[in-house]
Design a protein around this motif. Structure first.
Motif, PDB file in Angstrom:
ATOM      1  N   CYS A 173      -7.433  18.010  -8.413  1.00 35.98           N
ATOM      2  CA  CYS A 173      -6.181  18.111  -9.163  1.00 35.98           C
ATOM      3  C   CYS A 173      -5.350  16.855  -8.947  1.00 35.98           C
ATOM      4  CB  CYS A 173      -5.365  19.306  -8.678  1.00 35.98           C
ATOM      5  SG  CYS A 173      -6.213  20.851  -8.880  1.00 35.98           S
ATOM      6  N   ILE A 174      -4.657  16.459 -10.004  1.00 38.86           N
ATOM      7  CA  ILE A 174      -3.787  15.279  -9.978  1.00 38.86           C
ATOM      8  C   ILE A 174      -2.396  15.705 -10.423  1.00 38.86           C
ATOM      9  CG2 ILE A 174      -3.465  12.930 -10.870  1.00 38.86           C
ATOM     10  CD1 ILE A 174      -6.188  13.387  -9.455  1.00 38.86           C
ATOM     11  N   THR A 175      -1.378  15.122  -9.801  1.00 38.80           N
ATOM     12  CA  THR A 175      -0.018  15.321 -10.273  1.00 38.80           C
ATOM     13  C   THR A 175       0.580  13.957 -10.628  1.00 38.80           C
ATOM     14  OG1 THR A 175       2.198  16.163  -9.792  1.00 38.80           O
ATOM     15  CG2 THR A 175       0.888  15.487  -7.904  1.00 38.80           C
ATOM     16  N   PRO A 176       0.700  13.665 -11.915  1.00 44.39           N
ATOM     17  CA  PRO A 176       1.166  12.341 -12.345  1.00 44.39           C
ATOM     18  C   PRO A 176       2.614  12.037 -11.953  1.00 44.39           C
ATOM     19  CG  PRO A 176       0.721  13.756 -14.240  1.00 44.39           C
ATOM     20  CD  PRO A 176       0.350  14.522 -13.021  1.00 44.39           C
ATOM     21  N   ARG A 177       3.362  13.051 -11.579  1.00 43.83           N
ATOM     22  CA  ARG A 177       4.753  12.794 -11.205  1.00 43.83           C
ATOM     23  C   ARG A 177       4.865  12.011  -9.898  1.00 43.83           C
ATOM     24  NH1 ARG A 177       8.997  17.302 -11.811  1.00 43.83           N
ATOM     25  NH2 ARG A 177       8.282  17.166 -13.956  1.00 43.83           N
ATOM     26  N   LEU A 178       3.903  12.203  -8.986  1.00 43.01           N
ATOM     27  CA  LEU A 178       3.887  11.430  -7.743  1.00 43.01           C
ATOM     28  C   LEU A 178       2.993  10.219  -7.949  1.00 43.01           C
ATOM     29  CD1 LEU A 178       3.560  14.128  -4.927  1.00 43.01           C
ATOM     30  CD2 LEU A 178       5.569  12.787  -5.528  1.00 43.01           C
ATOM     31  N   LYS A 179       3.611   9.056  -8.085  1.00 44.18           N
ATOM     32  CA  LYS A 179       2.818   7.839  -8.299  1.00 44.18           C
ATOM     33  C   LYS A 179       3.387   6.701  -7.474  1.00 44.18           C
ATOM     34  CE  LYS A 179       5.175   7.278 -12.678  1.00 44.18           C
ATOM     35  NZ  LYS A 179       5.017   7.296 -14.103  1.00 44.18           N
ATOM     36  N   TYR A 180       2.548   5.692  -7.275  1.00 43.41           N
ATOM     37  CA  TYR A 180       2.917   4.550  -6.449  1.00 43.41           C
ATOM     38  C   TYR A 180       2.224   3.318  -7.020  1.00 43.41           C
ATOM     39  CZ  TYR A 180       3.980   1.960  -2.170  1.00 43.41           C
ATOM     40  OH  TYR A 180       4.465   1.059  -1.263  1.00 43.41           O
ATOM     41  N   GLU A 181       2.968   2.241  -7.171  1.00 37.05           N
ATOM     42  CA  GLU A 181       2.377   1.003  -7.696  1.00 37.05           C
ATOM     43  C   GLU A 181       1.860   0.174  -6.529  1.00 37.05           C
ATOM     44  OE1 GLU A 181       3.146  -1.879 -11.415  1.00 37.05           O
ATOM     45  OE2 GLU A 181       4.902  -1.570 -10.127  1.00 37.05           O
ATOM     46  N   MET A 182       0.548   0.055  -6.451  1.00 39.46           N
ATOM     47  CA  MET A 182      -0.101  -0.684  -5.370  1.00 39.46           C
ATOM     48  C   MET A 182       0.094  -2.192  -5.545  1.00 39.46           C
ATOM     49  SD  MET A 182      -1.300   1.843  -3.716  1.00 39.46           S
ATOM     50  CE  MET A 182      -2.467   1.219  -2.552  1.00 39.46           C
ATOM     51  N   ALA A 183      -0.045  -2.635  -6.773  1.00 39.57           N
ATOM     52  CA  ALA A 183       0.144  -4.022  -7.190  1.00 39.57           C
ATOM     53  C   ALA A 183       0.590  -3.933  -8.639  1.00 39.57           C
ATOM     54  CB  ALA A 183      -1.166  -4.805  -7.046  1.00 39.57           C
ATOM     55  N   PRO A 184       1.146  -5.004  -9.204  1.00 40.87           N
ATOM     56  CA  PRO A 184       1.581  -4.924 -10.606  1.00 40.87           C
ATOM     57  C   PRO A 184       0.463  -4.402 -11.517  1.00 40.87           C
ATOM     58  CG  PRO A 184       2.353  -6.956  -9.617  1.00 40.87           C
ATOM     59  CD  PRO A 184       1.440  -6.304  -8.607  1.00 40.87           C
ATOM     60  N   GLY A 185       0.738  -3.281 -12.193  1.00 39.76           N
ATOM     61  CA  GLY A 185      -0.226  -2.685 -13.112  1.00 39.76           C
ATOM     62  C   GLY A 185      -1.296  -1.822 -12.465  1.00 39.76           C
ATOM     63  N   ASP A 186      -1.283  -1.709 -11.152  1.00 39.83           N
ATOM     64  CA  ASP A 186      -2.289  -0.923 -10.439  1.00 39.83           C
ATOM     65  C   ASP A 186      -1.589   0.271  -9.787  1.00 39.83           C
ATOM     66  OD1 ASP A 186      -4.437   0.092  -9.042  1.00 39.83           O
ATOM     67  OD2 ASP A 186      -4.855  -1.741  -7.922  1.00 39.83           O
ATOM     68  N   VAL A 187      -1.583   1.404 -10.513  1.00 36.00           N
ATOM     69  CA  VAL A 187      -0.846   2.591 -10.097  1.00 36.00           C
ATOM     70  C   VAL A 187      -1.812   3.666  -9.612  1.00 36.00           C
ATOM     71  CG1 VAL A 187       0.703   4.432 -10.910  1.00 36.00           C
ATOM     72  CG2 VAL A 187       1.008   2.086 -11.728  1.00 36.00           C
ATOM     73  N   VAL A 188      -1.405   4.355  -8.533  1.00 31.65           N
ATOM     74  CA  VAL A 188      -2.159   5.521  -8.060  1.00 31.65           C
ATOM     75  C   VAL A 188      -1.267   6.747  -8.191  1.00 31.65           C
ATOM     76  CG1 VAL A 188      -3.695   4.275  -6.483  1.00 31.65           C
ATOM     77  CG2 VAL A 188      -1.508   5.127  -5.638  1.00 31.65           C
ATOM     78  N   GLN A 189      -1.905   7.882  -8.407  1.00 29.05           N
ATOM     79  CA  GLN A 189      -1.202   9.160  -8.482  1.00 29.05           C
ATOM     80  C   GLN A 189      -1.707  10.071  -7.361  1.00 29.05           C
ATOM     81  OE1 GLN A 189      -2.204  10.417 -12.469  1.00 29.05           O
ATOM     82  NE2 GLN A 189      -0.417   9.405 -13.341  1.00 29.05           N
ATOM     83  N   ALA A 190      -0.858  11.019  -6.977  1.00 26.47           N
ATOM     84  CA  ALA A 190      -1.230  11.957  -5.907  1.00 26.47           C
ATOM     85  C   ALA A 190      -2.155  13.033  -6.441  1.00 26.47           C
ATOM     86  CB  ALA A 190       0.019  12.594  -5.318  1.00 26.47           C
ATOM     87  N   GLY A 191      -3.047  13.457  -5.588  1.00 27.66           N
ATOM     88  CA  GLY A 191      -3.941  14.544  -5.947  1.00 27.66           C
ATOM     89  C   GLY A 191      -4.510  15.204  -4.708  1.00 27.66           C
ATOM     90  N   GLU A 233       5.009  14.497  -1.179  1.00 28.20           N
ATOM     91  CA  GLU A 233       5.442  13.125  -1.470  1.00 28.20           C
ATOM     92  C   GLU A 233       5.356  12.252  -0.222  1.00 28.20           C
ATOM     93  OE1 GLU A 233       9.025  10.669  -3.655  1.00 28.20           O
ATOM     94  OE2 GLU A 233       9.110  12.843  -3.586  1.00 28.20           O
ATOM     95  N   THR A 234       5.718  12.789   0.918  1.00 25.28           N
ATOM     96  CA  THR A 234       5.681  12.014   2.165  1.00 25.28           C
ATOM     97  C   THR A 234       4.257  11.590   2.506  1.00 25.28           C
ATOM     98  OG1 THR A 234       7.618  13.191   2.981  1.00 25.28           O
ATOM     99  CG2 THR A 234       6.270  12.057   4.613  1.00 25.28           C
ATOM    100  N   THR A 235       3.328  12.542   2.490  1.00 25.38           N
ATOM    101  CA  THR A 235       1.930  12.239   2.796  1.00 25.38           C
ATOM    102  C   THR A 235       1.380  11.223   1.805  1.00 25.38           C
ATOM    103  OG1 THR A 235       1.549  14.414   3.762  1.00 25.38           O
ATOM    104  CG2 THR A 235      -0.396  13.223   2.987  1.00 25.38           C
ATOM    105  N   PHE A 236       1.662  11.423   0.526  1.00 28.98           N
ATOM    106  CA  PHE A 236       1.173  10.521  -0.511  1.00 28.98           C
ATOM    107  C   PHE A 236       1.698   9.100  -0.301  1.00 28.98           C
ATOM    108  CE2 PHE A 236       2.123   8.620  -4.735  1.00 28.98           C
ATOM    109  CZ  PHE A 236       0.819   8.303  -5.079  1.00 28.98           C
ATOM    110  N   ARG A 237       2.994   8.941  -0.099  1.00 29.85           N
ATOM    111  CA  ARG A 237       3.581   7.605   0.071  1.00 29.85           C
ATOM    112  C   ARG A 237       3.059   6.914   1.334  1.00 29.85           C
ATOM    113  NH1 ARG A 237       5.972   6.599  -4.148  1.00 29.85           N
ATOM    114  NH2 ARG A 237       7.488   7.898  -5.168  1.00 29.85           N
ATOM    115  N   GLN A 238       2.943   7.660   2.422  1.00 26.64           N
ATOM    116  CA  GLN A 238       2.428   7.063   3.659  1.00 26.64           C
ATOM    117  C   GLN A 238       0.990   6.578   3.475  1.00 26.64           C
ATOM    118  OE1 GLN A 238       2.963  10.234   6.512  1.00 26.64           O
ATOM    119  NE2 GLN A 238       5.061   9.602   7.001  1.00 26.64           N
ATOM    120  N   THR A 239       0.182   7.371   2.809  1.00 26.62           N
ATOM    121  CA  THR A 239      -1.214   6.992   2.580  1.00 26.62           C
ATOM    122  C   THR A 239      -1.299   5.797   1.636  1.00 26.62           C
ATOM    123  OG1 THR A 239      -1.868   9.291   2.913  1.00 26.62           O
ATOM    124  CG2 THR A 239      -3.470   7.857   1.848  1.00 26.62           C
ATOM    125  N   ALA A 240      -0.510   5.796   0.562  1.00 29.55           N
ATOM    126  CA  ALA A 240      -0.518   4.683  -0.390  1.00 29.55           C
ATOM    127  C   ALA A 240      -0.051   3.388   0.281  1.00 29.55           C
ATOM    128  CB  ALA A 240       0.360   5.012  -1.596  1.00 29.55           C
TER     129      ALA A 240
END
Length: 162
Positions: A43-61, A140-147
């Protein structure tokens, strides 16, 4: 299988975790599989996302897998879903893995005894809340720390045989 094997029913697991997954904001079931040997949910939740580099986005799942026939453990694993390639990275250091182990059956009579379905369900209901608590896998905390941890590795060159 060992005399300590404990079946964790796929249906009961799904019944326990699906209400939590459906509460995730804008949840999207990327992959759902049920085979003769495994159940697998991604499962993916597009609301939780993080830009790793310009144009390179990851979403939480989250990835949940189980085998009720002894072909693997129950696992609940955080996932970083990379949009540029629709690929995912499982954050193993934040995962829950549960081996299908119960109490050892002693005598031959105990080994051939078949537990009643209601006994197995009651035992599973006592276990599955632990899997449900792993909703932190998509917090959100786990996702951001991992990203952020992964982001620090982006510019490290890989060295080795080509």
């Amino acid at each position: 299988m060992s005399d300590r094997y404990r079946r964790l029913d796929n249906f009961d697991l799904a019944e326990s975790v699906l209400p939590i997954l459906q509460q995730l904001p804008e949840v999207r079931f990327e992959s759902v599989e049920l085979t003769e040997t495994k159940m697998y949910l991604k499962c993916i939740t597009p609301r939780l996302k993080y830009e790793m580099a310009p144009g390179d986005v990851v979403q939480a799942g989250v990835v949940i897998s189980n085998s009720e026939v002894g072909q693997g453990t129950l696992s609940v694993q955080p996932l970083l879903f990379r949009l540029v390639c629709s690929n995912g990275l499982i954050a193993a250091d934040r995962s829950l893995r549960k081996t299908h182990v119960g109490r050892a059956l002693g005598s031959e009579d105990e080994r051939i005894q078949v537990y009643q379905d209601d006994t197995v369900r009651a035992d599973d209901k006592a276990f599955f809340p632990g899997a449900r608590r792993r909703q932190a896998a998509v917090s959100e905390t786990t996702f951001r720390q991992t990203a952020q941890k992964l982001q620090k590795t982006l510019n490290i060159p890989l060295v080795g045989d080509r």
